[in-house]
Design a protein around this motif. Structure first.
Motif, PDB file in Angstrom:
ATOM      1  N   PHE A  54       0.843  -1.182   0.000  1.00  0.00           N
ATOM      2  CA  PHE A  54       0.000   0.000   0.000  1.00  0.00           C
ATOM      3  C   PHE A  54       0.885   1.240   0.000  1.00  0.00           C
ATOM      4  O   PHE A  54       1.997   1.217   0.528  1.00  0.00           O
ATOM      5  CB  PHE A  54      -0.874   0.032   1.257  1.00  0.00           C
ATOM      6  CG  PHE A  54      -1.758  -1.175   1.412  1.00  0.00           C
ATOM      7  CD1 PHE A  54      -3.058  -1.169   0.952  1.00  0.00           C
ATOM      8  CD2 PHE A  54      -1.277  -2.325   2.037  1.00  0.00           C
ATOM      9  CE1 PHE A  54      -3.872  -2.285   1.098  1.00  0.00           C
ATOM     10  CE2 PHE A  54      -2.076  -3.441   2.179  1.00  0.00           C
ATOM     11  CZ  PHE A  54      -3.377  -3.420   1.708  1.00  0.00           C
ATOM     12  N   HIS A  55       0.383   2.340  -0.557  1.00  0.00           N
ATOM     13  CA  HIS A  55       1.043   3.647  -0.490  1.00  0.00           C
ATOM     14  C   HIS A  55       0.352   4.468   0.594  1.00  0.00           C
ATOM     15  O   HIS A  55      -0.876   4.555   0.622  1.00  0.00           O
ATOM     16  CB  HIS A  55       0.935   4.401  -1.810  1.00  0.00           C
ATOM     17  CG  HIS A  55       1.682   3.780  -2.943  1.00  0.00           C
ATOM     18  ND1 HIS A  55       3.032   3.494  -2.905  1.00  0.00           N
ATOM     19  CD2 HIS A  55       1.252   3.384  -4.159  1.00  0.00           C
ATOM     20  CE1 HIS A  55       3.393   2.950  -4.049  1.00  0.00           C
ATOM     21  NE2 HIS A  55       2.324   2.867  -4.821  1.00  0.00           N
ATOM     22  N   VAL A  56       1.141   5.067   1.459  1.00  0.00           N
ATOM     23  CA  VAL A  56       0.597   5.942   2.504  1.00  0.00           C
ATOM     24  C   VAL A  56       0.149   7.244   1.848  1.00  0.00           C
ATOM     25  O   VAL A  56       0.868   7.828   1.036  1.00  0.00           O
ATOM     26  CB  VAL A  56       1.662   6.204   3.593  1.00  0.00           C
ATOM     27  CG1 VAL A  56       1.178   7.255   4.584  1.00  0.00           C
ATOM     28  CG2 VAL A  56       2.003   4.913   4.314  1.00  0.00           C
ATOM     29  N   LEU A  57      -1.059   7.696   2.196  1.00  0.00           N
ATOM     30  CA  LEU A  57      -1.622   8.916   1.619  1.00  0.00           C
ATOM     31  C   LEU A  57      -1.408  10.145   2.492  1.00  0.00           C
ATOM     32  O   LEU A  57      -1.275  11.254   1.994  1.00  0.00           O
ATOM     33  CB  LEU A  57      -3.126   8.730   1.378  1.00  0.00           C
ATOM     34  CG  LEU A  57      -3.492   7.654   0.368  1.00  0.00           C
ATOM     35  CD1 LEU A  57      -5.003   7.454   0.332  1.00  0.00           C
ATOM     36  CD2 LEU A  57      -2.964   8.021  -1.010  1.00  0.00           C
ATOM     37  N   ASP A  58      -1.435   9.972   3.805  1.00  0.00           N
ATOM     38  CA  ASP A  58      -1.314  11.086   4.750  1.00  0.00           C
ATOM     39  C   ASP A  58      -0.559  10.601   5.979  1.00  0.00           C
ATOM     40  O   ASP A  58      -0.549   9.407   6.263  1.00  0.00           O
ATOM     41  CB  ASP A  58      -2.696  11.572   5.209  1.00  0.00           C
ATOM     42  CG  ASP A  58      -3.456  12.287   4.119  1.00  0.00           C
ATOM     43  OD1 ASP A  58      -2.870  13.183   3.497  1.00  0.00           O
ATOM     44  OD2 ASP A  58      -4.624  11.938   3.878  1.00  0.00           O
ATOM     45  N   PRO A  59       0.040  11.511   6.747  1.00  0.00           N
ATOM     46  CA  PRO A  59       0.678  11.084   7.990  1.00  0.00           C
ATOM     47  C   PRO A  59      -0.340  10.421   8.916  1.00  0.00           C
ATOM     48  O   PRO A  59      -1.530  10.727   8.861  1.00  0.00           O
ATOM     49  CB  PRO A  59       1.186  12.390   8.607  1.00  0.00           C
ATOM     50  CG  PRO A  59       1.255  13.358   7.474  1.00  0.00           C
ATOM     51  CD  PRO A  59       0.182  12.941   6.501  1.00  0.00           C
ATOM     52  N   GLY A  60       0.140   9.516   9.770  1.00  0.00           N
ATOM     53  CA  GLY A  60      -0.731   8.842  10.726  1.00  0.00           C
ATOM     54  C   GLY A  60      -1.477   9.829  11.590  1.00  0.00           C
ATOM     55  O   GLY A  60      -0.931  10.848  12.009  1.00  0.00           O
ATOM     56  N   GLN A  61      -2.751   9.537  11.859  1.00  0.00           N
ATOM     57  CA  GLN A  61      -3.581  10.424  12.659  1.00  0.00           C
ATOM     58  C   GLN A  61      -3.295  10.233  14.138  1.00  0.00           C
ATOM     59  O   GLN A  61      -2.853   9.171  14.569  1.00  0.00           O
ATOM     60  CB  GLN A  61      -5.059  10.138  12.372  1.00  0.00           C
ATOM     61  CG  GLN A  61      -5.424  10.361  10.926  1.00  0.00           C
ATOM     62  CD  GLN A  61      -6.844   9.926  10.611  1.00  0.00           C
ATOM     63  OE1 GLN A  61      -7.491   9.264  11.398  1.00  0.00           O
ATOM     64  NE2 GLN A  61      -7.327  10.312   9.455  1.00  0.00           N
ATOM     65  N   SER A  62      -3.542  11.281  14.913  1.00  0.00           N
ATOM     66  CA  SER A  62      -3.361  11.186  16.361  1.00  0.00           C
ATOM     67  C   SER A  62      -4.458  11.985  17.046  1.00  0.00           C
ATOM     68  O   SER A  62      -5.164  12.755  16.417  1.00  0.00           O
ATOM     69  CB  SER A  62      -1.979  11.712  16.772  1.00  0.00           C
ATOM     70  OG  SER A  62      -1.883  13.089  16.475  1.00  0.00           O
TER      71      SER A  62
END
Length: 118
Positions: free
Chosen positions: A90-98
């Motif tokens: 998979f390609h990451v679309l956005d930084p991980g949410q917090s």
């Protein structure tokens, strides 16, 4: 799960060009992924431009102690009870949410490749 960042560019003396180097693994450990809805349905008016939203969206869940996956990282399933998931990338679309009530980090991704056990 394995999260990898693009490696540094390497000079190819045969072509005189810089080429992508091997990916750098930034995390390998526990994680889960799941589909976050099917492909988008786009109604098109004849002659009108539209954004094709054909890629399915997925969520990656990692422990809070894992590095934050960022746009440009790739995520590969390296172990799963579902043999069909192993080898998917998979390609990451956005930084991980917090957030204040976070127990695992969630990260939006889109599928890059399907199949093949590594």
């Amino acid at each position: 799960m394995r999260i990898a960042a693009p490696g540094p560019q390497i000079f190819d003396p045969d072509t005189g060009q810089y080429i992508p180097g091997p990916a750098v693994v930034v995390y390998e450990g526990p994680g889960q992924h799941r589909a976050a809805g099917g492909p988008g349905i786009v109604l098109r008016l004849e002659g009108q431009p539209y954004k094709d939203d054909g890629d399915g969206r997925y969520l990656l869940f990692t422990p809070l102690g894992a590095p934050v996956a960022v746009d440009g990282n790739d995520v590969t399933v390296i172990a799963s009870p579902d043999p069909g998931a192993i080898g998917r990338t998979f390609h990451v679309l956005d930084p991980g949410q917090s957030g204040g009530m976070t127990v695992v980090r969630s990260t939006w991704m889109r599928i890059a490749t399907v199949g093949g056990t590594q």
